[in-house]
Design a protein around this motif. Sequence first.
Motif, short mmCIF file in Angstrom:
data_model
loop_
_atom_site.label_atom_id
_atom_site.label_comp_id
_atom_site.label_asym_id
_atom_site.label_seq_id
_atom_site.Cartn_x
_atom_site.Cartn_y
_atom_site.Cartn_z
N ILE A 201 -26.69 -17.23 -13.91
CA ILE A 201 -27.10 -15.96 -13.31
C ILE A 201 -26.24 -15.83 -12.12
N VAL A 202 -25.49 -14.55 -11.97
CA VAL A 202 -24.83 -14.12 -10.80
C VAL A 202 -25.34 -12.83 -10.07
N VAL A 203 -25.45 -12.78 -8.63
CA VAL A 203 -25.78 -11.98 -8.24
C VAL A 203 -24.80 -10.94 -7.75
N LYS A 204 -24.50 -9.60 -8.19
CA LYS A 204 -23.38 -8.97 -8.29
C LYS A 204 -23.39 -7.85 -6.96
N GLN A 205 -24.52 -7.64 -6.51
CA GLN A 205 -24.70 -6.73 -5.13
C GLN A 205 -25.99 -6.73 -4.76
N VAL A 206 -26.42 -6.46 -3.60
CA VAL A 206 -27.59 -5.92 -3.14
C VAL A 206 -27.79 -4.51 -2.50
N ILE A 207 -28.69 -3.80 -2.84
CA ILE A 207 -28.56 -2.38 -2.39
C ILE A 207 -29.91 -2.21 -1.66
N ARG B 4 -26.15 -11.79 -16.35
CA ARG B 4 -26.20 -13.03 -17.16
C ARG B 4 -25.81 -12.58 -18.51
N ASP B 5 -24.70 -13.19 -19.03
CA ASP B 5 -24.27 -12.77 -20.28
C ASP B 5 -23.88 -11.42 -20.61
N LYS B 6 -23.20 -11.01 -19.38
CA LYS B 6 -22.89 -9.59 -19.53
C LYS B 6 -24.03 -8.46 -19.43
#
Length: 206
Positions: free
Chosen positions: A74-80, A97-99
């Motif tokens: 699981i990747v954290v892409k950004q925080v808003i 995760r898994d696109k």
Amino acid sequence: MSLVKLNIKGISYSQTQNGAYALILNEVDGERKLPIVIGAFEAQSIAIALEKEIKPPRPLTHDLFKSFADRFEIVVKQVIIHKLVDGVFYSSIICERDKIEEIIDARTSDAIALALRFNAPIFTYKNILDKAGIYLKFSPKEDEQQEESIIVDEVLSNEDKPSKSDTSYRTYSLQELYTMLDGAVANEDYEKAAKIRDEISKREEK
């Protein structure tokens, strides 16, 4: 609404109120600062993530979350930081995760602690920065520590002005106390909620 990218300027503390910390965020393409009051634990976790050379002997909660996320890809892409209500900032963590992208609600302090560990960018909406952003310009003689302390004290003075509910809860009915308790929890003001809960417990023990 347009998003504004933020950088972490640092963590400061109040010189007038013990245990009060503020996370200072800077807009990338501007000079406004967005101060967010945070707790001591969150301040420590963010400070450790900022200081890459510091390694705690055991993983902190946010480090554990990072290890858990890595294990399950699981990747954290950004925080808003997407909302500001009664001085409380609300944030979302954008994960993948898994696109497949997911949005998770989070306290802003937790979201930023995780963003640091994932090297994820932090954003807020322009209208939030317009409302809560602070622009301060000091002479060269005034150092950054003094500037940040002034920012913290200014924010705390706006949020912590004495009120009837702060000084005494004895004048309220039980029904009013329960309503105030629900409001404090909804606003994530757990210190206030604990005080109200104590007053309710005293009443119910009688």
